[in-house]
Scaffold this motif. Structure first.
Motif, PDB file in Angstrom:
ATOM      1  N   UNK A   1      -6.636   3.674   6.713  1.00  0.00           N
ATOM      2  CA  UNK A   1      -6.189   2.461   6.006  1.00  0.00           C
ATOM      3  C   UNK A   1      -6.089   1.287   6.977  1.00  0.00           C
ATOM      4  N   UNK A   2      -5.529   1.535   8.155  1.00  0.00           N
ATOM      5  CA  UNK A   2      -5.388   0.454   9.152  1.00  0.00           C
ATOM      6  C   UNK A   2      -6.748  -0.017   9.637  1.00  0.00           C
ATOM      7  N   UNK A   3      -7.618   0.946   9.967  1.00  0.00           N
ATOM      8  CA  UNK A   3      -8.917   0.580  10.538  1.00  0.00           C
ATOM      9  C   UNK A   3      -9.823  -0.084   9.509  1.00  0.00           C
ATOM     10  N   UNK A   4      -9.580   0.159   8.217  1.00  0.00           N
ATOM     11  CA  UNK A   4     -10.407  -0.497   7.197  1.00  0.00           C
ATOM     12  C   UNK A   4      -9.769  -1.804   6.720  1.00  0.00           C
ATOM     13  N   UNK A   5      -8.726  -2.251   7.411  1.00  0.00           N
ATOM     14  CA  UNK A   5      -8.146  -3.573   7.135  1.00  0.00           C
ATOM     15  C   UNK A   5      -7.238  -3.612   5.913  1.00  0.00           C
ATOM     16  N   UNK A   6      -6.764  -2.450   5.472  1.00  0.00           N
ATOM     17  CA  UNK A   6      -5.917  -2.461   4.272  1.00  0.00           C
ATOM     18  C   UNK A   6      -4.429  -2.657   4.579  1.00  0.00           C
ATOM     19  N   UNK A   7      -4.119  -2.803   5.887  1.00  0.00           N
ATOM     20  CA  UNK A   7      -2.718  -3.055   6.260  1.00  0.00           C
ATOM     21  C   UNK A   7      -2.679  -4.295   7.143  1.00  0.00           C
TER      22      UNK A   7
ATOM     23  N   UNK B   1       5.376   5.164 -11.087  1.00  0.00           N
ATOM     24  CA  UNK B   1       5.960   4.089 -10.281  1.00  0.00           C
ATOM     25  C   UNK B   1       5.495   2.707 -10.735  1.00  0.00           C
ATOM     26  N   UNK B   2       4.507   2.700 -11.626  1.00  0.00           N
ATOM     27  CA  UNK B   2       3.891   1.449 -12.100  1.00  0.00           C
ATOM     28  C   UNK B   2       3.332   0.637 -10.934  1.00  0.00           C
ATOM     29  N   UNK B   3       2.693   1.364 -10.032  1.00  0.00           N
ATOM     30  CA  UNK B   3       1.948   0.718  -8.941  1.00  0.00           C
ATOM     31  C   UNK B   3       0.485   1.093  -9.180  1.00  0.00           C
ATOM     32  N   UNK B   4      -0.405   0.097  -9.382  1.00  0.00           N
ATOM     33  CA  UNK B   4      -1.787   0.446  -9.728  1.00  0.00           C
ATOM     34  C   UNK B   4      -2.498   1.232  -8.624  1.00  0.00           C
ATOM     35  N   UNK B   5      -3.465   2.040  -9.029  1.00  0.00           N
ATOM     36  CA  UNK B   5      -4.206   2.880  -8.080  1.00  0.00           C
ATOM     37  C   UNK B   5      -4.870   2.061  -6.967  1.00  0.00           C
ATOM     38  N   UNK B   6      -5.193   0.791  -7.215  1.00  0.00           N
ATOM     39  CA  UNK B   6      -5.805  -0.055  -6.170  1.00  0.00           C
ATOM     40  C   UNK B   6      -4.873  -0.179  -4.965  1.00  0.00           C
ATOM     41  N   UNK B   7      -3.562   0.012  -5.191  1.00  0.00           N
ATOM     42  CA  UNK B   7      -2.616  -0.090  -4.072  1.00  0.00           C
ATOM     43  C   UNK B   7      -2.213   1.289  -3.527  1.00  0.00           C
ATOM     44  N   UNK B   8      -2.996   2.305  -3.868  1.00  0.00           N
ATOM     45  CA  UNK B   8      -2.835   3.641  -3.277  1.00  0.00           C
ATOM     46  C   UNK B   8      -4.026   3.894  -2.366  1.00  0.00           C
ATOM     47  N   UNK B   9      -3.776   4.451  -1.191  1.00  0.00           N
ATOM     48  CA  UNK B   9      -4.890   4.845  -0.334  1.00  0.00           C
ATOM     49  C   UNK B   9      -5.243   6.296  -0.648  1.00  0.00           C
ATOM     50  N   UNK B  10      -6.526   6.518  -0.912  1.00  0.00           N
ATOM     51  CA  UNK B  10      -6.972   7.860  -1.305  1.00  0.00           C
ATOM     52  C   UNK B  10      -8.168   8.286  -0.450  1.00  0.00           C
TER      53      UNK B  10
ATOM     54  N   UNK C   1      -0.205  -7.630   8.990  1.00  0.00           N
ATOM     55  CA  UNK C   1       1.133  -7.932   9.505  1.00  0.00           C
ATOM     56  C   UNK C   1       2.018  -8.432   8.361  1.00  0.00           C
ATOM     57  N   UNK C   2       3.226  -7.909   8.299  1.00  0.00           N
ATOM     58  CA  UNK C   2       4.179  -8.315   7.257  1.00  0.00           C
ATOM     59  C   UNK C   2       4.151  -7.418   6.029  1.00  0.00           C
ATOM     60  N   UNK C   3       3.060  -6.645   5.861  1.00  0.00           N
ATOM     61  CA  UNK C   3       2.949  -5.742   4.709  1.00  0.00           C
ATOM     62  C   UNK C   3       4.024  -4.655   4.768  1.00  0.00           C
ATOM     63  N   UNK C   4       4.409  -4.175   3.575  1.00  0.00           N
ATOM     64  CA  UNK C   4       5.284  -2.991   3.528  1.00  0.00           C
ATOM     65  C   UNK C   4       4.483  -1.833   2.948  1.00  0.00           C
ATOM     66  N   UNK C   5       4.449  -0.742   3.707  1.00  0.00           N
ATOM     67  CA  UNK C   5       3.723   0.466   3.292  1.00  0.00           C
ATOM     68  C   UNK C   5       4.747   1.544   2.919  1.00  0.00           C
TER      69      UNK C   5
ATOM     70  N   UNK D   1       0.841  -1.196   0.000  1.00  0.00           N
ATOM     71  CA  UNK D   1       0.000   0.000   0.000  1.00  0.00           C
ATOM     72  C   UNK D   1       0.879   1.250   0.000  1.00  0.00           C
ATOM     73  N   UNK D   2       0.514   2.193  -0.859  1.00  0.00           N
ATOM     74  CA  UNK D   2       1.188   3.495  -0.854  1.00  0.00           C
ATOM     75  C   UNK D   2       0.230   4.475  -0.196  1.00  0.00           C
ATOM     76  N   UNK D   3       0.744   5.219   0.776  1.00  0.00           N
ATOM     77  CA  UNK D   3      -0.066   6.280   1.387  1.00  0.00           C
ATOM     78  C   UNK D   3       0.597   7.598   1.007  1.00  0.00           C
ATOM     79  N   UNK D   4       0.092   8.225  -0.069  1.00  0.00           N
ATOM     80  CA  UNK D   4       0.697   9.488  -0.509  1.00  0.00           C
ATOM     81  C   UNK D   4       0.068  10.660   0.216  1.00  0.00           C
ATOM     82  N   UNK D   5       0.789  11.783   0.246  1.00  0.00           N
ATOM     83  CA  UNK D   5       0.189  13.027   0.724  1.00  0.00           C
ATOM     84  C   UNK D   5      -1.043  13.302  -0.137  1.00  0.00           C
ATOM     85  N   UNK D   6      -2.153  13.613   0.522  1.00  0.00           N
ATOM     86  CA  UNK D   6      -3.427  13.784  -0.184  1.00  0.00           C
ATOM     87  C   UNK D   6      -3.603  15.252  -0.565  1.00  0.00           C
TER      88      UNK D   6
END
Ligand code: COA
Length: 330
Positions: free
Chosen positions: A300-306, A271-280, A308-312, A253-258
């Motif tokens: 992102x955390x509370x909605x289950x998108x992160x 970056x060739x990372x699809x938008x599905x892996x960006x939190x918006x 254990x073991x994931x790299x953000x 998951x990428x968490x960019x400045x909004x």
């Protein structure tokens, strides 16, 4: 390499109740929902109540992060607050938040201003201080009441910003390769005038005339900021992936400045990372500056998108122009 791993133990966020829609803004300003949505992706933003200060929002977000971590305020020995809209010019908002939360007098408390990159700078600072072994548990907050520094008569800026707060609790872990893996911070001081407030500081204190010209409010060269933002966020993300020998595929998951959906979409493409892996969530909050990444991280955390073991990957840019990226393994 940090001497001790620094891990996020809890997250929290707070957004004021008042929702200000694009349609409502267009009742008093020559703009439209369609213009704002197509240029920025923003539908609405939150506006703090007149008696609700940055420290009030920050304290609420921080209390939620403490509850999430299962810790008491008395266990915190370091508070770093990223903000460019502190309650007062002095003292630091951190000291006001310390009082509101009941942090001990033995806790180090200070503010840091790196504008919209503030949270990434604050996280790096707190983690470095924890890694030194001199601190054990830190609260890192990003909080802003931008509604007090935007010019509500300037349609090129005011439609983009909102108020809010986000916080994390950080501790140390004996497990290697967990938590904050690294950061890449920098700034382009040559570009100060692209996004700044010209009056109200020591170089040009506010005068009745400067206030009448609304020079105590934010001014921005939007197009130039847009181009630089895309370039520096792409570079900051690439640099940190390279430093850690990671491929874009390994980022869950990428968490960019909004700031703007179009900027986020451009980075996704580069970056060739699809938008599905960006939190918006820019559509609901607009640009909340230093609060933007921790607010998104908490959602992102509370909605289950992160998991254990994931790299953000966190990546941000802001006035200065500052920029920064960070990698976190959960
Ligand atoms: N409503 C309607 N029209 C607007 C408007 C608004 N809110 N704001 C600007 N316009 C007008 C402009 O006056 C201009 O009119 P003109 O062609 O008659 O002069 C036209 O829309 C196009 O303006 P422009 O500035 O070229 O638009 P843009 O496509 O560059 O989008 C931004 C403007 C601000 C949305 C965009 O540049 C941006 O997002 N920049 C980055 C800002 C940012 O992220 N800042 C935060 C950094 S942390």
């Amino acid at each position: 390499m940090p001497t001790r791993s620094t891990v996020i133990l809890g997250t929290g966020s707070y957004a004021p109740e008042r929702v200000l829609s694009n349609d409502e803004i267009s009742q008093t300003l020559d703009t439209s929902d369609d213009w704002i949505r197509t240029r920025s992706g923003i539908r609405e933003r939150r506006i703090a109540a007149p008696n609700e200060a940055t420290s009030d929002m920050a304290a609420k977000a921080a209390q939620r992060a403490l509850d999430d971590a299962g810790l008491k305020a008395t266990e915190i020995d370091l508070l770093v607050v990223a903000t460019m809209t502190p309650d007062l010019p002095m003292p630091a908002a951190a000291c006001i938040i310390q009082r509101k939360l009941g942090l001990p007098s033995t806790a180090a408390c200070f503010d840091l201003n790196a504008a919209c990159t503030g949270f990434v700078y604050a996280l790096d600072t707190a983690c470095a201080m924890l890694s030194s072994g001199r601190y054990q548990k830190a609260l890192v907050i990003g909080a802003e009441k931008l509604s007090t520094i935007v010019d509500w008569q300037d349609r090129t800026t005011c439609v983009l910003f909102g108020d809010g707060a986000g916080a994390v609790v950080v501790g140390v872990s004996p497990e290697p390769d967990r938590g904050l893996l690294g950061t890449r911070l920098g700034a382009f001081g040559d570009s100060v005038e692209l996004l700044y407030i010209s009056h109200g500081g020591s170089s040009s204190p506010s005068t009745p005339e400067s206030i009448a010209r609304r020079e105590h409010c934010m001014r921005m060269k939007g197009k130039e900021v847009f181009k630089l933002a895309v370039r520096v966020m792409d570079e900051a993300a690439r640099d940190i992936l390279e430093q850690h020998h990671l491929h874009a595929d390994q980022i869950s998951l990428v968490i960019p400045h909004q700031a703007n959906l179009r900027i986020i979409e451009a980075i996704s493409e580069y970056l060739e990372i699809p938008m599905e892996r960006f939190f918006v969530n820019v559509d609901r909050y607009g640009n909340t500056s230093a609060a933007s990444i921790p607010l998104a991280l908490d959602e992102a955390r509370r909605s289950g998108r992160i998991k254990t073991g994931d790299i953000t990957l966190l990546v941000a840019f802001g006035a200065g122009l500052t920029y920064g990226s960070a990698l976190i393994r959960w």
